[in-house]
Enzyme design. Structure first.
Site, PDB file in Angstrom:
ATOM      1  N   HIS A 206      90.074  26.277 -33.316  1.00 17.79           N
ATOM      2  CA  HIS A 206      90.399  25.517 -32.106  1.00 17.79           C
ATOM      3  C   HIS A 206      91.852  25.682 -31.659  1.00 17.79           C
ATOM      4  O   HIS A 206      92.225  25.192 -30.604  1.00 17.79           O
ATOM      5  CB  HIS A 206      90.097  24.034 -32.292  1.00 17.79           C
ATOM      6  CG  HIS A 206      91.112  23.315 -33.133  1.00 17.79           C
ATOM      7  ND1 HIS A 206      91.176  23.464 -34.490  1.00 17.79           N
ATOM      8  CD2 HIS A 206      92.126  22.488 -32.794  1.00 17.79           C
ATOM      9  CE1 HIS A 206      92.170  22.742 -34.956  1.00 17.79           C
ATOM     10  NE2 HIS A 206      92.771  22.133 -33.956  1.00 17.79           N
TER      11      HIS A 206
HETATM   12  C1  UD1 Z   1      94.289  18.241 -30.626  1.00 16.32           C
HETATM   13  C2  UD1 Z   1      95.674  18.429 -31.241  1.00 16.32           C
HETATM   14  C3  UD1 Z   1      95.572  19.371 -32.418  1.00 16.32           C
HETATM   15  C4  UD1 Z   1      94.519  18.898 -33.410  1.00 16.32           C
HETATM   16  C5  UD1 Z   1      93.196  18.758 -32.676  1.00 16.32           C
HETATM   17  C6  UD1 Z   1      92.087  18.275 -33.594  1.00 16.32           C
HETATM   18  C7  UD1 Z   1      97.598  18.314 -29.698  1.00 16.32           C
HETATM   19  C8  UD1 Z   1      98.607  19.125 -28.975  1.00 16.32           C
HETATM   20  N1  UD1 Z   1      96.600  19.026 -30.295  1.00 16.32           N
HETATM   21  O1  UD1 Z   1      93.909  19.518 -30.100  1.00 16.32           O
HETATM   22  O2  UD1 Z   1      96.818  19.406 -33.089  1.00 16.32           O
HETATM   23  O3  UD1 Z   1      94.387  19.856 -34.429  1.00 16.32           O
HETATM   24  O4  UD1 Z   1      93.379  17.808 -31.611  1.00 16.32           O
HETATM   25  O5  UD1 Z   1      90.867  18.253 -32.966  1.00 16.32           O
HETATM   26  O6  UD1 Z   1      97.679  17.118 -29.706  1.00 16.32           O
HETATM   27  N2  UD1 Z   1      87.950  17.588 -25.450  1.00 16.32           N
HETATM   28  C9  UD1 Z   1      86.742  17.022 -25.205  1.00 16.32           C
HETATM   29  N3  UD1 Z   1      86.442  15.850 -25.847  1.00 16.32           N
HETATM   30  C10 UD1 Z   1      87.299  15.237 -26.694  1.00 16.32           C
HETATM   31  C11 UD1 Z   1      88.543  15.831 -26.929  1.00 16.32           C
HETATM   32  C12 UD1 Z   1      88.859  17.004 -26.314  1.00 16.32           C
HETATM   33  O7  UD1 Z   1      85.934  17.531 -24.449  1.00 16.32           O
HETATM   34  O8  UD1 Z   1      86.950  14.171 -27.241  1.00 16.32           O
HETATM   35  C13 UD1 Z   1      88.280  18.869 -24.777  1.00 16.32           C
HETATM   36  C14 UD1 Z   1      88.899  18.685 -23.432  1.00 16.32           C
HETATM   37  O9  UD1 Z   1      88.396  19.675 -22.596  1.00 16.32           O
HETATM   38  C15 UD1 Z   1      90.360  18.937 -23.664  1.00 16.32           C
HETATM   39  C16 UD1 Z   1      90.326  19.928 -24.814  1.00 16.32           C
HETATM   40  O10 UD1 Z   1      89.169  19.594 -25.568  1.00 16.32           O
HETATM   41  O11 UD1 Z   1      91.012  19.409 -22.548  1.00 16.32           O
HETATM   42  C17 UD1 Z   1      91.540  19.879 -25.695  1.00 16.32           C
HETATM   43  O12 UD1 Z   1      91.776  18.556 -26.168  1.00 16.32           O
HETATM   44  P1  UD1 Z   1      93.264  18.102 -26.569  1.00 16.32           P
HETATM   45  O13 UD1 Z   1      93.271  16.740 -27.082  1.00 16.32           O
HETATM   46  O14 UD1 Z   1      94.200  18.416 -25.472  1.00 16.32           O
HETATM   47  O15 UD1 Z   1      93.652  19.103 -27.723  1.00 16.32           O
HETATM   48  P2  UD1 Z   1      92.804  19.642 -28.966  1.00 16.32           P
HETATM   49  O16 UD1 Z   1      92.574  21.074 -28.739  1.00 16.32           O
HETATM   50  O17 UD1 Z   1      91.639  18.773 -29.278  1.00 16.32           O
END
Ligand code: UD1
Length: 351
Positions: A206
């Site tokens: 991821h």
């Molecule tokens: C975040 C953390 C990362 C951690 C990871 C664990 C930061 C910068 N990154 O990354 O360090 O390892 O979480 O999972 O804080 N999304 C969903 N549903 C959710 C959550 C996310 O659909 O419940 C999708 C959304 O499209 C979003 C993307 O995932 O834009 C990324 O989510 P985000 O929280 O920005 O970062 P992660 O890649 O999950």
């Protein structure tokens, strides 16, 4: 002593569970839990609260997804009035996600001492969003709780005064050990149609550096598809990666049968107990997740870290040769001991 803890993303929930349990055990402590809502899907959030037996948060900031600056700003904006209302003695943050940084800055601006659990880890790669979050959070923290020796060394090198640094072990391992009997009861391997006797591998990806660029992702998947001809690979897909895999022509949501050593099975994200159970019986783990590197170390499962660097060098230098120092399931107790000393005026009055 009133401690306000912040969680936002999936790995935070695992780390906070043992800390809340320990606070609840100690009458001198009051605990308030704030969920920023950075992760909001049931599979990424609620399921973890259930699996880890964490009570629902007192506040949910519902910030959701967004550009880093926007997500961070929303947490700050929405947390600030809560800090004003609750007036905690300490704000406790875990890990390195955007919510961790946002909460730390908000607290320190209100002159509330910040305790950072999992401080001092460094990948020395500033293109990684988490590295920025780690460096900045540590810079404003008063209590720096480190999981491995490298954390202490890094902080000392950055000029942090030694009395702020506490080597306490790893709360992620506390969670793993205290729930051992429950994840051991998981039937996930059977429900995925796996024959644990025949062996399988678990894959997670991821990190933006691995999945955001289609060519990089394709280059990663190619050798993994070759590997899957020899051993079935289970890939629980993080929502961040889902769309990108579909673009690559991967068939998501497939029933994993027939696996028989000829496939990557793309499955929905798993809950905590099922995921740990799956890893514990795997022959191999391939991952770019820091937490999973640590869990594999304790579960004795060989881990191929799919990154150029790691902020958790002990998972490589130690590998699966026994537990690293203080990864014994008692880190949360040590953290609360330090905070209790501070409460009684015995600790360093750094704040
Ligand atoms: C975040 C953390 C990362 C951690 C990871 C664990 C930061 C910068 N990154 O990354 O360090 O390892 O979480 O999972 O804080 N999304 C969903 N549903 C959710 C959550 C996310 O659909 O419940 C999708 C959304 O499209 C979003 C993307 O995932 O834009 C990324 O989510 P985000 O929280 O920005 O970062 P992660 O890649 O999950």
């Amino acid at each position: 002593m009133h401690i306000l803890s912040i969680v936002g993303a999936r790995p935070n929930f695992v780390k906070i569970a043992p800390l809340i349990r320990e606070m609840t055990r100690r009458p001198a402590f009051t605990s308030t839990l704030v969920h920023t809502g950075q992760h909001y899907d049931a599979a990424m959030s609620e399921r973890f609260f259930r699996d880890l037996e964490i009570h629902p948060p007192h506040f949910n900031l519902e910030v959701g997804s967004g550009a880093h600056a926007i997500q961070t700003a929303h947490v700050m904006e929405r947390l600030d009035p809560i800090l004003e209302e609750v007036r905690p003695d300490i704000v406790l943050v875990v890990g390195d996600v955007n919510s961790t940084l946002a909460a730390s800055i908000t607290a320190v601006k209100r002159a509330i001492p910040v305790a950072h659990v999992e401080a001092g880890l460094r990948s020395f790669d500033r293109s990684m969003p988490e590295e920025i979050n780690r460096v900045l959070t540590d810079a404003v923290s008063d209590f720096l709780f480190v999981t491995e020796e490298s954390g202490r060394d890094n902080l000392l090198r950055e000029g942090v005064s030694p009395e702020k640094i506490h080597f306490v072990g790893n709360v992620m391992i506390d969670a793993l050990e205290s729930s051992r009997h429950r994840w051991q009861g998981s039937a996930i391997a059977q429900s995925l149609g796996l024959d644990p006797g025949a062996g399988y591998a678990v894959l997670t990806l991821h990190r933006p550096s691995n999945v955001d660029d289609p060519r990089t992702l394709a280059n990663l998947l190619e050798p993994l598809q070759m590997l899957s001809r020899h051993i079935p690979i289970i890939f629980p897909v993080h929502p961040r990666v889902r769309q990108r895999l579909v673009q690559q022509g991967c068939r998501l949501g497939d029933a994993p049968q027939p696996l028989e050593g000829k496939a990557i099975a793309y499955v929905d994200p798993l809950g905590y107990l099922d995921f740990v159970a799956l890893v514990s019986r795997a022959r191999l783990v391939l991952t770019d997740s820091g937490g999973i590197q640590e869990e594999a170390t304790i579960l004795g499962v060989p881990c191929l870290t799919l990154r150029d660097n790691t902020e958790r060098p002990v998972t490589i230098t130690h590998g699966t040769h026994g537990a690293p120092p203080l990864w014994d399931g008692h880190a949360a107790e040590r953290i609360l001991d330090v905070l209790d000393d501070y409460r009684q005026g015995k600790g360093p009055a750094s704040a």
